[in-house]
Structure formats: structure tokens, C-alpha cells
Design a protein around this motif. Structure first.
Motif, short mmCIF file in Angstrom:
data_model
loop_
_atom_site.label_atom_id
_atom_site.label_comp_id
_atom_site.label_asym_id
_atom_site.label_seq_id
_atom_site.Cartn_x
_atom_site.Cartn_y
_atom_site.Cartn_z
N ALA A 226 -5.58 -8.61 6.94
CA ALA A 226 -6.07 -7.99 8.18
C ALA A 226 -5.21 -6.79 8.57
O ALA A 226 -5.71 -5.79 9.11
N ARG A 227 -3.91 -6.87 8.30
CA ARG A 227 -3.04 -5.74 8.62
C ARG A 227 -3.45 -4.50 7.82
O ARG A 227 -3.47 -3.39 8.36
N ALA A 228 -3.80 -4.71 6.56
CA ALA A 228 -4.22 -3.58 5.73
C ALA A 228 -5.51 -2.97 6.25
O ALA A 228 -5.69 -1.75 6.24
N LYS A 229 -6.42 -3.80 6.74
CA LYS A 229 -7.67 -3.30 7.28
C LYS A 229 -7.43 -2.39 8.48
O LYS A 229 -8.14 -1.41 8.69
N ALA A 230 -6.40 -2.74 9.27
CA ALA A 230 -6.12 -1.98 10.49
C ALA A 230 -5.42 -0.65 10.19
O ALA A 230 -5.32 0.20 11.07
N ASP A 231 -4.93 -0.48 8.97
CA ASP A 231 -4.20 0.73 8.59
C ASP A 231 -5.15 1.68 7.86
O ASP A 231 -5.52 1.44 6.71
N ALA A 232 -5.53 2.75 8.52
CA ALA A 232 -6.51 3.68 7.96
C ALA A 232 -5.98 4.43 6.74
O ALA A 232 -6.76 5.02 5.99
N THR A 233 -4.66 4.40 6.51
CA THR A 233 -4.09 5.13 5.38
C THR A 233 -4.09 4.31 4.10
O THR A 233 -3.72 4.82 3.05
N VAL A 234 -4.49 3.04 4.20
CA VAL A 234 -4.44 2.15 3.04
C VAL A 234 -5.84 1.85 2.52
O VAL A 234 -6.73 1.47 3.27
N ASP A 235 -6.02 2.07 1.22
CA ASP A 235 -7.27 1.71 0.54
C ASP A 235 -7.10 0.31 -0.03
O ASP A 235 -6.44 0.13 -1.05
N MET A 236 -7.68 -0.68 0.65
CA MET A 236 -7.42 -2.08 0.34
C MET A 236 -8.55 -2.70 -0.46
O MET A 236 -9.71 -2.60 -0.09
N HIS A 237 -8.20 -3.36 -1.57
CA HIS A 237 -9.19 -4.06 -2.41
C HIS A 237 -8.75 -5.52 -2.53
O HIS A 237 -7.72 -5.81 -3.14
N HIS A 238 -9.52 -6.41 -1.94
CA HIS A 238 -9.21 -7.84 -2.02
C HIS A 238 -10.12 -8.47 -3.06
O HIS A 238 -11.35 -8.44 -2.92
N ILE A 239 -9.53 -9.02 -4.12
CA ILE A 239 -10.31 -9.58 -5.23
C ILE A 239 -10.00 -11.08 -5.33
O ILE A 239 -9.01 -11.49 -5.93
#
Length: 303
Positions: A226-239
Motif C-alpha cells: 500500500a505504501r508503494a501505491k501511495a508513492d506516485a514516483t514508484v512503478d509497482m508490480h505485485h506478482i
């Protein structure tokens, strides 16, 4: 900067091997690798040798060579003796340490000798703090990874300095925040410790213990991602990579099958990326608990 983040997984570690293979085949190359528990074991081998398809073959061979009587060689009488003598765990960590030692390349003993930047996590039972290995290049690789994979009560805590270290998954099973704090902008979190299925009731002391840890870790997973989702600078891929929900913690015979399952899951994700935060088990059909309602954490509302 691209990071591979590898979750805790126990004997489901081969799922991550297949997923990493799919990412490498797609030309996705990590600048850093962050691992917890079994993810630390996989991550250390990948980082020490360097992330190549040939190394994933090596990792698959290592998991295929793992036998329950090597990892958990103690018989019932020895376990009972350990309980009676107030030992810190039901099993020793000798077998796991030997498995890791033969998987690492000869001469690679510290984090600074790895081909790719590696970070692993461990939890200190004395202070309840999460510790990160990898910032200091002279940190001992074998000790750090063994600590990260030492499941409380199953394996003994690792005495290191003034700390008493156990599985990093106790605090952060998918340590995405570690990658963010160290500059990762694109993150592939390969999560083999999460399962959306509603399981049959746990039976036996070890099964209850492992299920309890898994439940706690599922909550940590959601918060970290969830922290990564809130950070617009991070391209997050959850696999999420999964195998049979009823796989016994002591079953090491399914490694080939799990490598294939992890590979297929990552290939499917790359073809059609899914929402970055998984549904909690509460979103699956929940058993009726008279007088109670399932709780949905506010940080995943609206997904």
C-alpha cells in the motif's frame, strides 16, 4: 532503478525461481534484489552469481536437491528432548545453512562480493526491530540469510552482535519499503507467501503455528505494498505466485511443479498486469462467525 523483491515462502521458494525466470526472459534485469526468509535465500543466490537464466537453472537444481530429512532431520524423540530441555526451537538450522552454502558460489562470503546489490531482512527478538543487511559490504552473507530464514520456534534465533535474529517476515514479509528507501523506482514484488484461498481448519501444533504466521504476514504484505501505491514516483508490480493451498510445510517434493507454476504466473502477469494490491482473504467467501463481521482495512478500500 529496478528491484526484484522476493517474499517469504518457506518450501514454496521454487515458485519464485520460475517467476524470476519469466522476468529475465522478458529482458527485465534487476539493479537490486531484496529478499526475506526463503526470498532471502533465493535472492542471495541470484545476486551472488548474477541474475541470468543459467542461474535460475542452478536455483531450480538446489531446490530439487532439498530433502525434508536434510532440512528437518530431527526425529520425534529429539524434538521432544528439545522441548523438555527448553531449546529455542523444534529443529536446528544446520540443514538449511548447508543448503544455502552449496548454492552460493565459492569465495562469495559477504554482501559486497555479490554481482548485484542485495538486501535481506531479519527481526530482532530483543528490540522488536527490523534490521536490514546489505548497506555494509562486509556483512557476512551466510549468517544474514540464515537469520532471515529462521522461522520462530521452527528454527533457532541467530545470535549476531547483541541481537537475537529471526525471520524478517515477522515484520515485513514482502519488504517493498526497503527497496523504495534505497532508490528503487520500478519494483517487481514476487509474493509466494500469500494465498487467497479459504483453507480447511488447521490441524496439529506445527500447522497451527505456521498458519498463524501466514495470517500475520498476509497483513504485513498489504501494508507494505500500500505504501508503494501511495508513492506516485514508484512503478509497482505485485506478482502473487501460488501453488496448492494444502501443500504441507514439510513437503519438498513439488519443486519442479512449483517452478512451472511460478513461471506461468509471472508470464500471465506480464501479458496483462493486474491491480497492484491483492484482495485480502476477507474478500473471498468468508465463514459465518456469529456476532462478528469481517474487517476490511481502510487502506485497501476501493480496490
Amino acid at each position: 532503478m529496478i528491484a526484484f523483491v522476493l517474499s517469504g515462502a518457506g518450501n514454496r521458494g521454487p515458485l519464485q525461481v520460475g517467476a524470476v525466470r519469466a522476468l529475465l526472459e522478458a529482458g527485465i534485469m534487476p539493479d537490486m534484489i531484496v529478499g526475506t526468509s526463503a526470498g532471502a535465500l533465493n535472492g542471495s543466490v541470484l545476486a551472488a552469481h548474477g541474475p541470468t537464466l543459467a542461474v535460475t537453472e542452478r536455483m531450480e537444481q538446489v531446490w530439487a536437491s532439498a530433502k525434508v530429512d536434510e532440512i528437518y532431520p530431527e526425529g520425534i524423540l529429539e524434538i521432544l528432548w528439545r522441548v523438555k530441555s527448553k531449546a529455542n526451537s523444534l529443529f536446528t538450522s544446520d540443514g538449511m545453512r548447508k543448503l544455502l552454502a552449496r548454492a552460493l558460489p565459492a569465495g562469495v562470503t559477504t554482501f559486497g562480493q555479490c554481482q548485484t546489490q542485495l538486501y535481506t531482512t531479519a527481526t530482532d527478538l530483543r528490540t522488536s526491530r527490523l534490521y536490514i543487511f546489505g548497506d555494509k559490504p562486509d556483512a557476512p552473507l551466510l549468517d544474514a540469510v540464515t537469520a532471515s530464514a529462521s522461522i520462530p520456534a521452527i528454527h533457532p534465533p541467530i545470535r549476531y552482535g547483541g541481537a537475537q535474529l529471526v525471520d524478517g517476515g515477522v515484520v515485513a514479509n514482502v519488504p517493498v519499503s526497503v527497496a523504495i528507501d534505497r532508490g528503487a523506482k520500478t519494483i517487481y514484488a514476487i509474493n509466494a507467501g500469500y494465498n487467497e484461498a479459504v483453507l480447511d481448519p488447521a490441524q496439529g501444533v506445527l500447522e497451527v503455528l505456521m498458519r498463524t504466521l501466514s495470517t500475520m504476514l498476509a497483513q504485513n504484505i498489504i501494508q507494505d505494498i500500500a505504501r508503494a501505491k501511495a508513492d506516485a514516483t514508484v512503478d509497482m508490480h505485485h506478482i502473487p505466485v501460488q501453488t496448492d493451498a494444502d501443500l504441507s510445510f514439510f513437503d519438498f517434493s513439488q519443486s519442479k511443479k512449483m517452478v512451472a507454476q511460478g513461471y506461468a504466473a509471472a508470464k500471465a502477469y506480464l501479458a496483462a498486469p493486474a491491480p497492484m494490491i491483492p484482495a485480502m482473504p476477507a474478500a473471498a467467501p468468508a465463514p459465518d462467525v456469529p456476532g462478528a463481521t469481517p474487517f476490511m482495512p481502510p487502506y485497501i478500500t476501493g480496490i
